[in-house]
Design a protein around this motif. Structure first.
Motif, PDB file in Angstrom:
ATOM      1  N   GLY A 314     -12.119 -12.136  17.301  1.00  0.00           N
ATOM      2  CA  GLY A 314     -12.951 -12.205  18.496  1.00  0.00           C
ATOM      3  C   GLY A 314     -12.283 -11.719  19.750  1.00  0.00           C
ATOM      4  N   THR A 315     -11.036 -11.211  19.654  1.00  0.00           N
ATOM      5  CA  THR A 315     -10.328 -10.704  20.822  1.00  0.00           C
ATOM      6  C   THR A 315     -10.004  -9.226  20.613  1.00  0.00           C
ATOM      7  OG1 THR A 315      -8.101 -11.204  20.012  1.00  0.00           O
ATOM      8  CG2 THR A 315      -9.306 -12.987  21.109  1.00  0.00           C
ATOM      9  N   SER A 316      -9.536  -8.594  21.669  1.00  0.00           N
ATOM     10  CA  SER A 316      -9.164  -7.176  21.562  1.00  0.00           C
ATOM     11  C   SER A 316      -7.887  -6.994  20.754  1.00  0.00           C
ATOM     12  CB  SER A 316      -8.981  -6.582  22.964  1.00  0.00           C
ATOM     13  OG  SER A 316      -7.977  -7.297  23.681  1.00  0.00           O
ATOM     14  N   GLN A 317      -7.142  -8.074  20.533  1.00  0.00           N
ATOM     15  CA  GLN A 317      -5.918  -8.005  19.733  1.00  0.00           C
ATOM     16  C   GLN A 317      -6.145  -8.399  18.281  1.00  0.00           C
ATOM     17  OE1 GLN A 317      -5.848  -9.776  22.806  1.00  0.00           O
ATOM     18  NE2 GLN A 317      -5.116  -7.929  23.866  1.00  0.00           N
ATOM     19  N   ALA A 318      -7.396  -8.392  17.843  1.00  0.00           N
ATOM     20  CA  ALA A 318      -7.688  -8.800  16.466  1.00  0.00           C
ATOM     21  C   ALA A 318      -7.029  -7.842  15.476  1.00  0.00           C
ATOM     22  CB  ALA A 318      -9.193  -8.844  16.237  1.00  0.00           C
ATOM     23  N   VAL A 319      -6.422  -8.421  14.437  1.00  0.00           N
ATOM     24  CA  VAL A 319      -5.757  -7.644  13.382  1.00  0.00           C
ATOM     25  C   VAL A 319      -6.317  -8.099  12.044  1.00  0.00           C
ATOM     26  CG1 VAL A 319      -3.588  -7.047  12.275  1.00  0.00           C
ATOM     27  CG2 VAL A 319      -3.666  -7.381  14.753  1.00  0.00           C
ATOM     28  N   THR A 320      -6.755  -7.133  11.237  1.00  0.00           N
ATOM     29  CA  THR A 320      -7.335  -7.445   9.931  1.00  0.00           C
ATOM     30  C   THR A 320      -6.381  -6.997   8.836  1.00  0.00           C
ATOM     31  OG1 THR A 320      -9.574  -7.186  10.804  1.00  0.00           O
ATOM     32  CG2 THR A 320      -9.310  -7.127   8.405  1.00  0.00           C
ATOM     33  N   ASN A 321      -5.932  -7.951   8.038  1.00  0.00           N
ATOM     34  CA  ASN A 321      -5.023  -7.666   6.926  1.00  0.00           C
ATOM     35  C   ASN A 321      -5.621  -8.205   5.630  1.00  0.00           C
ATOM     36  OD1 ASN A 321      -3.017  -6.473   8.556  1.00  0.00           O
ATOM     37  ND2 ASN A 321      -2.196  -8.488   9.092  1.00  0.00           N
ATOM     38  N   PHE A 322      -5.177  -7.616   4.520  1.00  0.00           N
ATOM     39  CA  PHE A 322      -5.591  -8.077   3.202  1.00  0.00           C
ATOM     40  C   PHE A 322      -4.349  -8.496   2.414  1.00  0.00           C
ATOM     41  CE2 PHE A 322      -9.233  -5.729   4.530  1.00  0.00           C
ATOM     42  CZ  PHE A 322     -10.318  -6.296   3.875  1.00  0.00           C
ATOM     43  N   PRO A 323      -4.345  -9.708   1.868  1.00  0.00           N
ATOM     44  CA  PRO A 323      -3.190 -10.141   1.064  1.00  0.00           C
ATOM     45  C   PRO A 323      -3.059  -9.308  -0.208  1.00  0.00           C
ATOM     46  CG  PRO A 323      -4.542 -12.026   1.750  1.00  0.00           C
ATOM     47  CD  PRO A 323      -5.333 -10.785   2.053  1.00  0.00           C
ATOM     48  N   VAL A 324      -1.849  -8.897  -0.483  1.00  0.00           N
ATOM     49  CA  VAL A 324      -1.525  -8.132  -1.696  1.00  0.00           C
ATOM     50  C   VAL A 324      -0.326  -8.803  -2.351  1.00  0.00           C
ATOM     51  CG1 VAL A 324      -0.715  -5.921  -2.600  1.00  0.00           C
ATOM     52  CG2 VAL A 324      -2.435  -5.968  -0.792  1.00  0.00           C
ATOM     53  N   VAL A 325      -0.386  -8.953  -3.673  1.00  0.00           N
ATOM     54  CA  VAL A 325       0.693  -9.597  -4.425  1.00  0.00           C
ATOM     55  C   VAL A 325       1.409  -8.540  -5.253  1.00  0.00           C
ATOM     56  CG1 VAL A 325       1.290 -11.328  -6.164  1.00  0.00           C
ATOM     57  CG2 VAL A 325      -0.521 -11.798  -4.495  1.00  0.00           C
ATOM     58  N   VAL A 326       2.737  -8.488  -5.101  1.00  0.00           N
ATOM     59  CA  VAL A 326       3.578  -7.565  -5.856  1.00  0.00           C
ATOM     60  C   VAL A 326       4.461  -8.387  -6.781  1.00  0.00           C
ATOM     61  CG1 VAL A 326       5.405  -5.828  -5.728  1.00  0.00           C
ATOM     62  CG2 VAL A 326       3.559  -5.843  -4.024  1.00  0.00           C
ATOM     63  N   ARG A 327       4.324  -8.165  -8.090  1.00  0.00           N
ATOM     64  CA  ARG A 327       5.177  -8.868  -9.052  1.00  0.00           C
ATOM     65  C   ARG A 327       6.508  -8.141  -9.152  1.00  0.00           C
ATOM     66  NH1 ARG A 327       2.270  -8.961 -14.037  1.00  0.00           N
ATOM     67  NH2 ARG A 327       1.307 -10.934 -13.410  1.00  0.00           N
ATOM     68  N   LEU A 328       7.599  -8.914  -9.068  1.00  0.00           N
ATOM     69  CA  LEU A 328       8.933  -8.333  -9.098  1.00  0.00           C
ATOM     70  C   LEU A 328       9.415  -8.197 -10.525  1.00  0.00           C
ATOM     71  CD1 LEU A 328      10.593 -10.283  -6.146  1.00  0.00           C
ATOM     72  CD2 LEU A 328       9.265  -8.179  -6.089  1.00  0.00           C
ATOM     73  N   ALA A 329      10.018  -7.048 -10.823  1.00  0.00           N
ATOM     74  CA  ALA A 329      10.630  -6.841 -12.131  1.00  0.00           C
ATOM     75  C   ALA A 329      12.028  -7.438 -12.131  1.00  0.00           C
ATOM     76  CB  ALA A 329      10.683  -5.356 -12.454  1.00  0.00           C
ATOM     77  N   ALA A 330      12.503  -7.847 -13.306  1.00  0.00           N
ATOM     78  CA  ALA A 330      13.849  -8.371 -13.420  1.00  0.00           C
ATOM     79  C   ALA A 330      14.852  -7.288 -13.055  1.00  0.00           C
ATOM     80  CB  ALA A 330      14.103  -8.878 -14.842  1.00  0.00           C
ATOM     81  N   ALA A 331      16.027  -7.713 -12.631  1.00  0.00           N
ATOM     82  CA  ALA A 331      17.059  -6.766 -12.239  1.00  0.00           C
ATOM     83  C   ALA A 331      17.330  -5.786 -13.371  1.00  0.00           C
ATOM     84  CB  ALA A 331      18.338  -7.509 -11.866  1.00  0.00           C
ATOM     85  N   GLY A 332      17.304  -4.497 -13.040  1.00  0.00           N
ATOM     86  CA  GLY A 332      17.582  -3.473 -14.037  1.00  0.00           C
ATOM     87  C   GLY A 332      16.409  -3.130 -14.929  1.00  0.00           C
ATOM     88  N   ALA A 333      15.279  -3.821 -14.787  1.00  0.00           N
ATOM     89  CA  ALA A 333      14.124  -3.557 -15.653  1.00  0.00           C
ATOM     90  C   ALA A 333      13.310  -2.401 -15.104  1.00  0.00           C
ATOM     91  CB  ALA A 333      13.258  -4.799 -15.782  1.00  0.00           C
ATOM     92  N   ASP A 334      12.538  -1.779 -15.990  1.00  0.00           N
ATOM     93  CA  ASP A 334      11.648  -0.706 -15.576  1.00  0.00           C
ATOM     94  C   ASP A 334      10.467  -1.286 -14.821  1.00  0.00           C
ATOM     95  OD1 ASP A 334       9.158   1.270 -16.372  1.00  0.00           O
ATOM     96  OD2 ASP A 334      11.057   2.330 -16.075  1.00  0.00           O
ATOM     97  N   VAL A 335       9.890  -0.481 -13.931  1.00  0.00           N
ATOM     98  CA  VAL A 335       8.781  -0.980 -13.119  1.00  0.00           C
ATOM     99  C   VAL A 335       7.592  -1.378 -13.971  1.00  0.00           C
ATOM    100  CG1 VAL A 335       7.737   1.289 -12.746  1.00  0.00           C
ATOM    101  CG2 VAL A 335       7.431  -0.507 -11.038  1.00  0.00           C
TER     102      VAL A 335
END
Length: 475
Positions: A314-335
């Protein structure tokens, strides 16, 4: 020194100054000093960057279903637990008493069922007796009815006196009344059976209610012992030994602790509405956790929210974001390993120890173009082609050259351009752009690669530099 020589020397100095000024204003052969870079051909990958916090992909908040005092606490924050491990106990005394009372009520209700069933048996026996009596009364009524018929026949033939006829009639009436009384007795006995059967059903209902109460009391007694619903790590412990907790049976109860799978971590980020349209499930990502600045992790997008989070709505400083979840791979694992959740109980590869709540930055690779012509982002600027054409005509008229008779539209014709340095001159080229990465932008049309493009200074590129200006580098 003669006056003539002084005049000649003064004219020489003035000529040098005028030549210097002319060279400065006109750019001379050296031209305006600019910054340049080469248009290269390489793979460019578009990224969407956002910050967020580390969270466990699976985290369970544990609350007590019953209220009371904690008399046993088996874990501390950070402890590793297995599914089914005892976590704590709530004092069970009250719930044990309630369970005993419920069992006693079941026994009492079952006794009432027995009494009601005995009453049904007695009423059924009374029905059988009444039916036997009715059968005898019916037989007597039929016998007296036949006797009355014979006496009536004899009387009609003047064989028997009227006294015998009256006696037979009286006997018949008595037998008929006895039969009616016996039939009423049967009906009454059957009504008593129905009533007794109703008491049985009522008693059985009471037994069912008592058993339900006993089960509930037993469940509440069992719920005084709280076990781990999954294997994981106690990520948060909110209670201490001796503390009283509120159950969640009828209200929002006390959250006792949280158990998380620290081998299955995610990064939850807020992506701006202008960028989220470029993000797709399965996009690979590079994750940097602030606590481990030298160890970059890999991940994949596994969830994109449909509902936005709006800040300063409702203000001129309004910011619209969408939550996104990124699953982390184990160290050294392929994406690709990050696109599926790790199996529970399978140890993760050695790597940085991540804890829920850590902050970090995610770069999501949304699109990649191989063999693309790329230039630094600052090399691309914009020009009003209508104004450029007006300026070109003004210069032509000043030089006495012919200009077209066509009219130039009044509105703006803003297009993206790049200035290429060719033989010490700035050559403006209209370009069509594509995706960008952190430093470069794709040029789809207008360049072929290998050109020397002008990248600065910013103010010069933004408004001052024009087609044909003499330019030079600081080399």
């Amino acid at each position: 020194m003669s006056p003539t020589k002084k005049i000649l020397i003064g004219l020489g100095v003035l000529l040098v100054v005028l030549v210097g000024v002319a060279l400065t204003l006109g750019g001379g052969e050296e031209g305006i000093e600019v910054e340049t870079a080469e248009a290269r051909v390489r793979t460019i990958t578009q990224t969407v960057s956002a910050s967020g916090t580390v969270a466990s992909e699976v985290e369970v908040a544990i609350s007590s279903d019953v209220s009371g005092e904690i008399i046993f606490l088996a874990v501390e924050e950070g402890d590793r637990v297995q599914q089914g491990d005892l976590l704590l106990r709530v004092r069970p005394d009250f719930y044990a008493t309630e369970a005993e009372r419920a069992r006693a009520q079941v026994a009492t209700a079952q006794s009432g069922v027995g009494e009601a069933q005995n009453a049904v048996t007695e009423a059924q026996q009374a029905v059988e007796q009444a039916r036997a009596d009715l059968a005898r009364a019916t037989a007597e009524r039929e016998r007296t009815e036949r006797a009355l018929t014979r006496q009536q026949d004899l009387f009609d033939r003047d064989v028997a006196p009227a006294m015998d006829l009256e006696a037979a009639r009286g006997a018949f009436e008595v037998a008929r009344a006895a039969e009616a009384s016996a039939r009423q007795a049967v009906d009454g006995a059957q009504a008593r059976v129905a009533s007794a059967q109703g008491r049985v059903r009522s008693a059985q209902t009471q037994v069912q209610g008592a058993r339900a109460g006993a089960r509930q009391a037993g469940q509440q007694l069992a719920q005084t012992a709280i076990y781990a619903p999954m294997s994981g790590t106690v990520s948060q412990l909110n209670v201490e030994l001796g503390e009283r907790v509120v159950g969640t049976a009828t209200m929002s109860g006390t959250e006792l602790m949280r158990i998380a799978r620290l081998d299955a971590m995610t990064m939850e980020i807020d992506v701006n509405e202008n960028d989220v349209v470029n993000v797709e499930l399965g996009d690979s990502a590079r994750v940097e956790v602030d606590a481990y600045p030298s160890e970059a992790l890999r991940g994949a997008v596994v969830e994109i929210a449909n509902s936005a989070r709006i800040q300063n709505a409702g203000t001129s400083q309004a910011v619209t974001n969408f939550p996104v979840v990124v699953r982390l791979a184990a160290a050294g694992a392929d994406v690709t390993d990050a696109e599926r959740a790790p199996e529970e109980g399978v140890p993760a590869a050695p790597g940085p120890t991540l804890r829920p709540g850590m902050s970090g930055t995610v770069d999501i690779y949304t699109r990649s173009v191989p063999e693309a012509v790329v230039v630094p982002i600052q090399a691309v600027t914009a020009r009003d082609f209508n104004e450029v054409e007006r300026e070109r005509r003004r210069r032509a008229e000043a030089l006495g050259e012919a200009v077209p008779d066509t009219d130039i539209p009044e509105g703006e014709d803003i297009r993206r351009v790049v200035f290429v340095m060719v033989d010490g001159k700035a050559e403006m080229r209209e370009v069509t752009t594509g995706i960008t990465d952190d430093t470069h932008i794709e040029i789809r049309e207008g360049l072929t690669g290998g050109e020397t493009v002008i990248t600065g200074p910013f103010r010069l590129l933004r408004t001052e530099l024009a087609e044909g200006d003499a330019v030079q580098t600081d080399d």
